[in-house]
Design a protein around this motif. Structure first.
Motif, PDB file in Angstrom:
ATOM      1  N   UNK A 137      47.707 -24.493  37.754  1.00 52.13           N
ATOM      2  CA  UNK A 137      47.983 -25.002  36.167  1.00 52.13           C
ATOM      3  C   UNK A 137      48.710 -23.468  35.821  1.00 52.13           C
ATOM      4  N   UNK A 138      48.279 -22.566  35.990  1.00 47.23           N
ATOM      5  CA  UNK A 138      48.738 -21.111  35.414  1.00 47.23           C
ATOM      6  C   UNK A 138      50.069 -20.962  36.093  1.00 47.23           C
ATOM      7  N   UNK A 139      50.218 -21.262  37.465  1.00 49.45           N
ATOM      8  CA  UNK A 139      51.631 -21.121  38.137  1.00 49.45           C
ATOM      9  C   UNK A 139      52.637 -22.133  37.489  1.00 49.45           C
ATOM     10  N   UNK A 140      52.221 -23.516  36.873  1.00 51.12           N
ATOM     11  CA  UNK A 140      53.137 -24.104  36.385  1.00 51.12           C
ATOM     12  C   UNK A 140      53.366 -23.608  34.864  1.00 51.12           C
ATOM     13  N   UNK A 141      52.531 -23.041  34.317  1.00 48.84           N
ATOM     14  CA  UNK A 141      52.660 -22.253  32.919  1.00 48.84           C
ATOM     15  C   UNK A 141      53.719 -21.096  32.980  1.00 48.84           C
ATOM     16  N   UNK A 142      53.893 -20.523  34.176  1.00 50.81           N
ATOM     17  CA  UNK A 142      54.672 -19.446  34.190  1.00 50.81           C
ATOM     18  C   UNK A 142      54.213 -18.256  34.672  1.00 50.81           C
ATOM     19  N   UNK A 143      52.977 -18.151  35.488  1.00 50.48           N
ATOM     20  CA  UNK A 143      52.421 -16.957  35.923  1.00 50.48           C
ATOM     21  C   UNK A 143      53.474 -16.334  36.988  1.00 50.48           C
ATOM     22  N   UNK A 144      53.800 -15.334  36.857  1.00 46.79           N
ATOM     23  CA  UNK A 144      54.646 -14.411  37.484  1.00 46.79           C
ATOM     24  C   UNK A 144      54.617 -14.302  39.144  1.00 46.79           C
ATOM     25  N   UNK A 145      53.382 -13.842  39.517  1.00 54.18           N
ATOM     26  CA  UNK A 145      52.834 -13.278  40.662  1.00 54.18           C
ATOM     27  C   UNK A 145      51.441 -13.775  40.938  1.00 54.18           C
ATOM     28  N   UNK A 146      51.236 -13.997  42.265  1.00 53.78           N
ATOM     29  CA  UNK A 146      49.886 -14.447  42.492  1.00 53.78           C
ATOM     30  C   UNK A 146      49.668 -14.031  43.998  1.00 53.78           C
ATOM     31  N   UNK A 147      48.314 -13.175  44.245  1.00 56.13           N
ATOM     32  CA  UNK A 147      48.120 -12.898  45.382  1.00 56.13           C
ATOM     33  C   UNK A 147      46.812 -13.721  45.939  1.00 56.13           C
ATOM     34  N   UNK A 177      45.585  -7.607  28.941  1.00 55.94           N
ATOM     35  CA  UNK A 177      46.249  -8.284  27.833  1.00 55.94           C
ATOM     36  C   UNK A 177      47.376  -9.115  28.249  1.00 55.94           C
ATOM     37  N   UNK A 178      47.758  -9.048  29.536  1.00 52.14           N
ATOM     38  CA  UNK A 178      49.009  -9.947  30.119  1.00 52.14           C
ATOM     39  C   UNK A 178      48.344 -10.864  31.281  1.00 52.14           C
ATOM     40  N   UNK A 179      47.427 -11.669  31.065  1.00 51.60           N
ATOM     41  CA  UNK A 179      46.902 -12.308  32.218  1.00 51.60           C
ATOM     42  C   UNK A 179      47.878 -12.932  32.963  1.00 51.60           C
ATOM     43  N   UNK A 180      49.314 -13.417  32.753  1.00 49.95           N
ATOM     44  CA  UNK A 180      49.947 -14.021  33.551  1.00 49.95           C
ATOM     45  C   UNK A 180      50.824 -13.110  34.490  1.00 49.95           C
ATOM     46  N   UNK A 181      50.771 -11.846  34.433  1.00 49.72           N
ATOM     47  CA  UNK A 181      51.630 -11.151  35.203  1.00 49.72           C
ATOM     48  C   UNK A 181      51.176 -10.876  36.628  1.00 49.72           C
ATOM     49  N   UNK A 182      50.054 -10.804  36.988  1.00 48.01           N
ATOM     50  CA  UNK A 182      49.617 -10.819  38.451  1.00 48.01           C
ATOM     51  C   UNK A 182      48.236 -11.384  38.492  1.00 48.01           C
ATOM     52  N   UNK A 183      48.037 -12.613  39.162  1.00 51.49           N
ATOM     53  CA  UNK A 183      46.794 -13.056  39.244  1.00 51.49           C
ATOM     54  C   UNK A 183      46.424 -12.842  40.827  1.00 51.49           C
ATOM     55  N   UNK A 224      42.343  -3.447  42.426  1.00 52.39           N
ATOM     56  CA  UNK A 224      42.935  -2.255  41.737  1.00 52.39           C
ATOM     57  C   UNK A 224      44.171  -1.660  42.682  1.00 52.39           C
ATOM     58  N   UNK A 225      44.134  -1.965  43.876  1.00 51.82           N
ATOM     59  CA  UNK A 225      45.270  -1.182  44.393  1.00 51.82           C
ATOM     60  C   UNK A 225      46.532  -2.060  44.280  1.00 51.82           C
ATOM     61  N   UNK A 226      46.635  -3.478  43.953  1.00 53.06           N
ATOM     62  CA  UNK A 226      47.889  -4.082  43.474  1.00 53.06           C
ATOM     63  C   UNK A 226      47.751  -4.261  42.102  1.00 53.06           C
ATOM     64  N   UNK A 227      47.165  -3.697  41.104  1.00 48.82           N
ATOM     65  CA  UNK A 227      47.475  -3.613  39.848  1.00 48.82           C
ATOM     66  C   UNK A 227      47.548  -5.121  39.203  1.00 48.82           C
ATOM     67  N   UNK A 228      46.334  -5.806  39.713  1.00 52.03           N
ATOM     68  CA  UNK A 228      46.148  -7.229  39.334  1.00 52.03           C
ATOM     69  C   UNK A 228      45.812  -7.177  37.788  1.00 52.03           C
ATOM     70  N   UNK A 229      46.139  -8.252  37.022  1.00 52.01           N
ATOM     71  CA  UNK A 229      46.060  -8.490  35.748  1.00 52.01           C
ATOM     72  C   UNK A 229      44.760  -9.519  35.634  1.00 52.01           C
ATOM     73  N   UNK A 230      44.410 -10.397  36.662  1.00 49.65           N
ATOM     74  CA  UNK A 230      43.334 -11.389  36.124  1.00 49.65           C
ATOM     75  C   UNK A 230      42.929 -11.830  37.608  1.00 49.65           C
ATOM     76  N   UNK A 231      41.733 -11.833  37.965  1.00 52.47           N
ATOM     77  CA  UNK A 231      41.134 -12.389  39.168  1.00 52.47           C
ATOM     78  C   UNK A 231      40.708 -13.643  38.650  1.00 52.47           C
ATOM     79  N   UNK A 232      40.862 -14.773  39.623  1.00 50.45           N
ATOM     80  CA  UNK A 232      40.330 -16.321  39.258  1.00 50.45           C
ATOM     81  C   UNK A 232      39.464 -16.338  40.520  1.00 50.45           C
TER      82      UNK A 232
END
Length: 291
Positions: free
Chosen positions: A175-185, A150-156, A247-255
């Protein structure tokens, strides 16, 4: 980015769970939703001979209200035909940029729209598909979206094989980064099956090259304003490594891209993208190769 999107729905708790958890799509630029119910000939005949039409209309009205409460403009539509063909046809002909499906569930009419048909929609997809991961509570039987969904921007998490299609998927991440995504792996997996036996001794060399590529992607994201960008470089079976990291990193969305290196489209049973969509404990956004 994905202003207009389709939600493949049916009369099921699974589709209710998906509809109730889409506010996170706003980070993808979504604003207009089409709630689409597809009925095959047997279902359409059954509905025509029963009271089910009003039940279906009421159900769609409730789902529409829930999406409107999340800030979307919403249209509802019931069409004859199989979801595996109709969803993609409407998305293509009417310029919908995204299709949302759940990963399992059965309707009151007996159709596994958010299960088997979701897989079929993936196979024919010409536009990005967001697969929402659902689970059933063992005690209550209630179907729900996993909390991360439910919080796709938290960690991609962005797994890449550095192919052209992966580059296309990375534009979504930017584009997600520019829109405010907070963490990306950022992640790359050295495929152990391809390395063995003749290339295994070159793993250190390949790691150095690919780490440099990931650093270049990281620099592009930092320039977009993302302060928290991590790099994961692993060796093994790609889909398993991706699922484990998610799973280990608690990711909110896989792209990820839906076609890898090579010339054969990858969205078939057993492919990396298909297996990640089936097994990841977070939503998966698949970006198909441009046609």
């Amino acid at each position: 980015m994905f202003e207009r999107f389709i939600v493949a729905t049916d009369l099921s708790p699974a589709s209710d769970a998906v509809v109730g958890c889409l506010a996170g799509l706003r980070v993808l630029g979504a604003s207009h939703a089409l709630l689409l119910q597809c009925l095959d000939m047997q279902q359409a005949t059954s509905i025509a001979l029963s009271y089910t039409t009003s039940v279906l209309d009421d159900y769609l009205a409730r789902q529409k209200a829930r999406l409107e409460g999340q800030g979307f403009e919403v249209e509802t539509r019931i069409v004859p035909g199989f979801a595996k063909s109709e969803v993609n046809r409407i998305a293509r002909e009417e310029d919908y940029g995204l299709v949302v499906v759940g990963s399992h569930g059965h309707s009151m009419l007996g159709e596994a729209l958010l299960g088997g048909v979701a897989s079929e929609v993936l196979h024919g997809a010409g536009q990005p598909i967001l697969v929402m991961r659902l689970e059933r509570n063992k005690d209550t039987g209630e179907v729900c979206v996993l909390p991360a969904g439910c919080d796709l921007a938290a960690h991609v998490l962005f797994p890449t094989d550095f192919s052209e299609n992966a580059d296309l998927a990375f534009t979504v991440v930017e584009n997600m980064a520019a829109a405010g995504t907070r963490r990306i792996t950022l992640m790359h997996v050295q495929d152990s099956a391809r390395l063995a036996p003749h290339l295994a001794q070159r793993l250190t060399e390949f790691d150095a090259i690919d780490h440099g590529r990931l650093e270049e992607l990281k620099a592009r994201l930092v320039a977009k304003g993302v302060a928290d960008v991590d790099i994961e470089l692993r060796a093994g079976k790609p889909f398993l490594e991706i699922v484990n990291v998610a799973k280990a990193r608690g990711v909110h969305l896989v792209v990820m891209g839906s076609q890898g290196r090579g010339f054969v489209p990858e969205l078939f049973l057993g492919s990396v993208s298909h297996e990640v969509a089936r097994h990841a404990n977070a939503p998966v956004l698949l970006v198909p190769v441009a046609r």
